[in-house]
Design an enzyme around this catalytic site. Structure first.
Site, short mmCIF file in Angstrom:
data_model
loop_
_atom_site.label_atom_id
_atom_site.label_comp_id
_atom_site.label_asym_id
_atom_site.label_seq_id
_atom_site.Cartn_x
_atom_site.Cartn_y
_atom_site.Cartn_z
N THR A 95 144.04 -15.17 11.10
CA THR A 95 143.32 -16.44 11.10
C THR A 95 143.68 -17.20 12.37
OG1 THR A 95 143.35 -16.53 8.68
CG2 THR A 95 142.89 -18.59 9.84
N MET A 169 133.99 -18.77 10.43
CA MET A 169 133.78 -18.86 8.99
C MET A 169 135.09 -18.81 8.22
SD MET A 169 130.83 -19.67 8.11
CE MET A 169 131.31 -19.57 6.39
N LYS A 170 136.09 -18.10 8.76
CA LYS A 170 137.39 -18.08 8.06
C LYS A 170 137.99 -19.48 8.01
CE LYS A 170 141.05 -16.83 5.94
NZ LYS A 170 142.06 -15.90 6.45
N LEU A 171 137.90 -20.22 9.11
CA LEU A 171 138.42 -21.58 9.11
C LEU A 171 137.62 -22.47 8.17
CD1 LEU A 171 139.17 -22.08 12.92
CD2 LEU A 171 140.79 -21.54 11.08
#
Length: 292
Positions: A95, A169-171
């Site tokens: 991440t 999108m992970k954040l």
């Protein structure tokens, strides 16, 4: 191209990925900056141990990188890139900032390899069940090469667009996760303070409209915080929220709830909760009430 998969970073998530890959019969070589951790994972799974990221990359057709933060990722790529061979696909599962991933693309490409950002959504138990979601940015053909390895631990692999889309999108997803975590922490502690048994209160959460997957798989951590292993440390939550704030600022987006959550997580870190699980926000709130 070799079917060996290199896993660089054998923390909780990386180690769980190695176990799934080995359970599916894939040859795996591992590297960790703390050699003892790599050796322990290898002993449990039958993976081979590399002495450097370069050595790990040189033996693999797919390289999975799973590290704690941007600084660790940037540091390891200096060595990793020198071992890449033409046609190798590197999947950055950490991440990190989308900008960090994009900056790594050129040296990987210059080595004849391809870089995907493929951060994962889920916890260690989700990896162990083979049910992770992988959020991928980058070239579709490179994803086709990496997909068989990803499919050993993921039930969903989503191609979201060009390089950086997965990291973005992970954040965004983690912003929702951290908001859920804060909301559950506050609601659970309030129920306890009002005289409802902790287990009974959480049973309502898992049986009601708020029973998101996160709420269900964090049940043990919230109900028995001292007896449940740490899955996601609060200092890493703080890192995520800082990256989310940078992303929002770059695009002019208001993130009022995320800003509040970041402040509260900062208070928990200052109170000594940095190495506690994300669910320990509830314990932090209990302490805050008791000291008020």
């Amino acid at each position: 191209m070799t079917d060996t998969v290199a896993v660089v970073g054998t923390g909780n998530m990386g180690a769980a990925m190695v176990a799934r890959l080995r359970a599916h019969g894939r040859p795996v070589v591992v590297f960790n900056r703390s050699p003892d951790r790599a050796a322990a994972v290898a002993a449990r799974t039958g993976a081979e141990v590399a002495t450097s990221a370069r050595e790990a990359a040189a033996s693999a057709g797919v390289v999975l990188v799973s590290l704690a933060d941007d600084a660790a990722v940037v540091a390891v790529y200096g060595d990793l890139v020198s071992g890449l061979r033409p046609g190798t696909v590197v999947v950055e599962t950490s991440t990190v900032s989308p900008q960090t991933v994009r900056a790594l693309a050129a040296p990987v490409r210059d080595a004849g390899a391809a870089l995907l950002d493929g951060p994962v959504s889920g916890s260690v138990p989700v990896v162990e069940r083979g049910e992770l979601t992988v959020l991928v940015g980058g070239d579709a053909a490179a994803l086709d090469t990496a997909r068989p390895a990803l499919d050993t631990f993921a039930s969903t692999v989503l191609h979201l667009g060009p390089l950086g889309a997965g990291a973005t999108m992970k954040l965004v997803v983690n912003g929702v996760v951290h908001a859920l975590n804060q909301a559950v922490s506050e609601a659970l502690v309030l129920a306890e303070k009002a005289g409802v048994d902790r287990h009974a209160a959480y049973g309502v959460f898992t049986s009601s409209a708020v029973a998101a997957p996160f709420v269900r798989y964090k049940q043990a951590a919230f109900e028995d915080p001292d007896g449940t292993p740490v899955a996601f440390r609060l200092d890493l939550v703080a890192k995520d929220l800082a990256l989310l704030a940078e992303l929002a600022a770059a695009h002019g987006a208001r993130m009022d709830q995320a800003d509040t959550n970041r402040r509260l997580v900062g208070e928990a870190l200052a109170a000594g909760f940095a190495d506690r699980d994300i669910s320990a926000m509830a314990a932090f709130l209990r302490r805050s009430y008791d000291s008020a």
